[in-house]
Write a protein that holds these residues in place. Sequence first.
Motif, PDB file in Angstrom:
ATOM      1  N   TYR A 191     -41.590  12.180  24.134  1.00 12.64           N
ATOM      2  CA  TYR A 191     -40.800  12.348  24.935  1.00 12.64           C
ATOM      3  C   TYR A 191     -38.914  12.845  24.516  1.00 12.64           C
ATOM      4  O   TYR A 191     -38.369  13.263  25.050  1.00 12.64           O
ATOM      5  CB  TYR A 191     -40.648  11.458  25.916  1.00 12.64           C
TER       6      TYR A 191
ATOM      7  N   SER B  97     -35.625  14.435  32.458  1.00 16.36           N
ATOM      8  CA  SER B  97     -36.566  13.154  33.842  1.00 16.36           C
ATOM      9  C   SER B  97     -35.203  13.524  33.881  1.00 16.36           C
ATOM     10  O   SER B  97     -34.438  13.605  34.105  1.00 16.36           O
ATOM     11  CB  SER B  97     -35.967  11.673  31.972  1.00 16.36           C
TER      12      SER B  97
ATOM     13  N   TYR C  87     -40.647  13.378  34.514  1.00 13.70           N
ATOM     14  CA  TYR C  87     -40.181  13.941  33.602  1.00 13.70           C
ATOM     15  C   TYR C  87     -40.482  15.533  34.022  1.00 13.70           C
ATOM     16  O   TYR C  87     -42.290  15.462  34.396  1.00 13.70           O
ATOM     17  CB  TYR C  87     -41.425  13.553  32.272  1.00 13.70           C
TER      18      TYR C  87
END
Length: 353
Positions: free
Chosen positions: A66, A77, A83
Amino acid sequence: MSSSTMHSEINITIDENSRVPKYKQIVDSVIEDISKGRLSFGQKIPSINELSESCYLSRNTVEKAYKLLKERKVIVSVKGKGYYTAKTDLISKLNICFMINKPSSYKMMIYNSFVDAIGVNAHVNLFIYHCEESLFIRTLEKNLGAFDYYIIMPHFKLEDLSHVSYTEAVLDVIEQIPKDKLIIMDNAKPCIQGNYGSIYQDFQNDIYQALKEGLDRLQQYDKIILVYPNKAVHPYPKRIMLGFRQFCVEYDFDFEILDQIYDDMELQSKDIFITIEEMDLVNLVRQIRKKGLKLGKDIGIISYNETPLKELLGITVISTDFKAMGESAAYMVLKNKKEKVKNVFKYIERNSL
């Protein structure tokens, strides 16, 4: 064995038997879902904990994936919410025609660095034309108007297998490309009209300056031999040979130009060879070992164009920075720049000299 998880429209597939790191598999899965339209922009994706549990992965692995996706602006985010895939104002999908003259390791290094730098901002279509004028022209004519950008590395061979940067027919078809969509890589051509981007090598001056940087080492040898292949399937610019000759004459070196490394070479102590083709390098090293000579002491070697294997084997190189060339082209596309930039060229000294 592979495992996958579905969350809304996202499909993360992890191949347990693959040698590709699992965090990279996550990154590739998300990018593929976006490129194929399975994930729309602004869509929520699993949290780190959710993906960790559903794919039986460590939290650190998902977190690393991520983080990389965020750096590439593939996801964002939102504090307290989770997310999401990036919005359309962060990612614009461009269609790019990327034409290279041969599938060598260093040309592919340029392509791969470009693709990495451009990220999900574009679909990149790779075409390889093998220095063939007719194949280049047919490919380009077929695709005129089909792409947002045309990135071209111009190197061609004539009937006698000598190198030429352009032909009249090549220039005619290149002139049909809107200049705001054109980036010339590796080989500059000032006579192309208009405001276009260019990242180029200066083949004659580059080898001259690189050898000048290694002058102190070179003066420990008696003779410099350039192995310049005259009849290569993918020929090299003659400006390399001109820059070499200019350096040797200016600094009073005994020199010779060969078209290949022959079997059973008459190797002399205090010779130094500059090789361009990989097979010439391999053949030369093999003969040096067979004759019991010491590389870097009795015989010196400089190789043209850096590869990871040469770094591993300790071979001194003179080389442009292929990674930087690809990254510069991506920067020009993303920022809509129309600059003429000479790519950095390096002298990297190792144990073979």
